[in-house]
Design an enzyme around this catalytic site. Sequence first.
Site, PDB file in Angstrom:
ATOM      1  N   ASP A 132      43.130  45.770  35.659  1.00  0.00           N
ATOM      2  CA  ASP A 132      42.813  44.488  35.029  1.00  0.00           C
ATOM      3  C   ASP A 132      41.324  44.322  34.764  1.00  0.00           C
ATOM      4  O   ASP A 132      40.505  45.130  35.190  1.00  0.00           O
ATOM      5  CB  ASP A 132      43.326  43.329  35.891  1.00  0.00           C
ATOM      6  N   ASP A 154      49.148  35.601  48.139  1.00  0.00           N
ATOM      7  CA  ASP A 154      50.385  35.080  47.545  1.00  0.00           C
ATOM      8  C   ASP A 154      51.267  36.193  46.980  1.00  0.00           C
ATOM      9  O   ASP A 154      52.229  35.934  46.259  1.00  0.00           O
ATOM     10  CB  ASP A 154      50.070  34.045  46.456  1.00  0.00           C
ATOM     11  N   HIS A 171      50.510  38.532  44.811  1.00  0.00           N
ATOM     12  CA  HIS A 171      50.322  38.976  43.425  1.00  0.00           C
ATOM     13  C   HIS A 171      49.742  40.383  43.376  1.00  0.00           C
ATOM     14  O   HIS A 171      48.953  40.772  44.226  1.00  0.00           O
ATOM     15  CB  HIS A 171      49.455  37.982  42.631  1.00  0.00           C
ATOM     16  N   GLU A 186      50.300  36.785  38.626  1.00  0.00           N
ATOM     17  CA  GLU A 186      50.388  35.669  39.558  1.00  0.00           C
ATOM     18  C   GLU A 186      51.853  35.295  39.824  1.00  0.00           C
ATOM     19  O   GLU A 186      52.754  35.728  39.099  1.00  0.00           O
ATOM     20  CB  GLU A 186      49.643  34.462  38.970  1.00  0.00           C
TER      21      GLU A 186
END
Length: 270
Positions: A72, A141, A143, A148
Amino acid sequence: MRLIIEPNYEQLSKWAANYVAAKIKAANPTAEKPFVLGLPTGSSPLGMYKNLIELNKQGVVSFQNVITFNMDEYVGLPKDHPESYHSFMWNNFFSHIDIKPENVNILNGNAEDLEAECASYEARMKAVGGVDLFLGGIGPDGHIAFNEPGSSLSSRTRIKTLTTDTIIANSRFFDNDVNKVPKTSVTVGVGTVLDAKEVLIMVNGHNKARALQQAVEGAVNQMWTITALQLHPKGIIVCDEAACADLKVGTYNYFKDIEKDHLCPCSLLK
């Protein structure tokens, strides 16, 4: 899915680095048939990168015939900005190893046409025969890359809006000022990662314990994108003891038992 439980972050990093080096050596890559590696940024892989740099300096592994694709990049951050993922990768890894600059692929977050950039990135991966080994870390979380919670588990490389949680977490790299953190990114999709022949995810720290528990014991769920790894025929998670805090005792003991002969990083490079 394999779960390798190491005592601490240092051993986790060494295991991951040795695994990568062993895979590259076993493939015996050439210019015509290179080894294709997917790479992450963030704090999780830093120890692995340091170990890989040492292995490269010692002549244990070469990156001359390795092609890399990063996961990314932020949108709108100049390439030479100290917190761009271009800067991160060159400062922490690429400039210290024998990789050819033309073999490094990182998404361009400043492209005029971001959708075309994402499509081109997917095409480049396909053109070199796909990714042999995709490495990654996860957020608290769950991800993976910038996929996400709520991301499609079949998603491809695309533009993503970052959650407030991720922006707050990443603000530590931007003088703890959330207003300096880019709000969008370009990222490989969950489906892009799952297309790799192998996937290795590094998980460390108490703050990742719930995400690891979901990844190993939970159902496949778009709200925890790491759970998609359960669908991969060759998925591996290497973690430290701290990240195991939420696992059931039975789960912990099971993986410790079946992987007991493979826990020492030295067993990977013989």
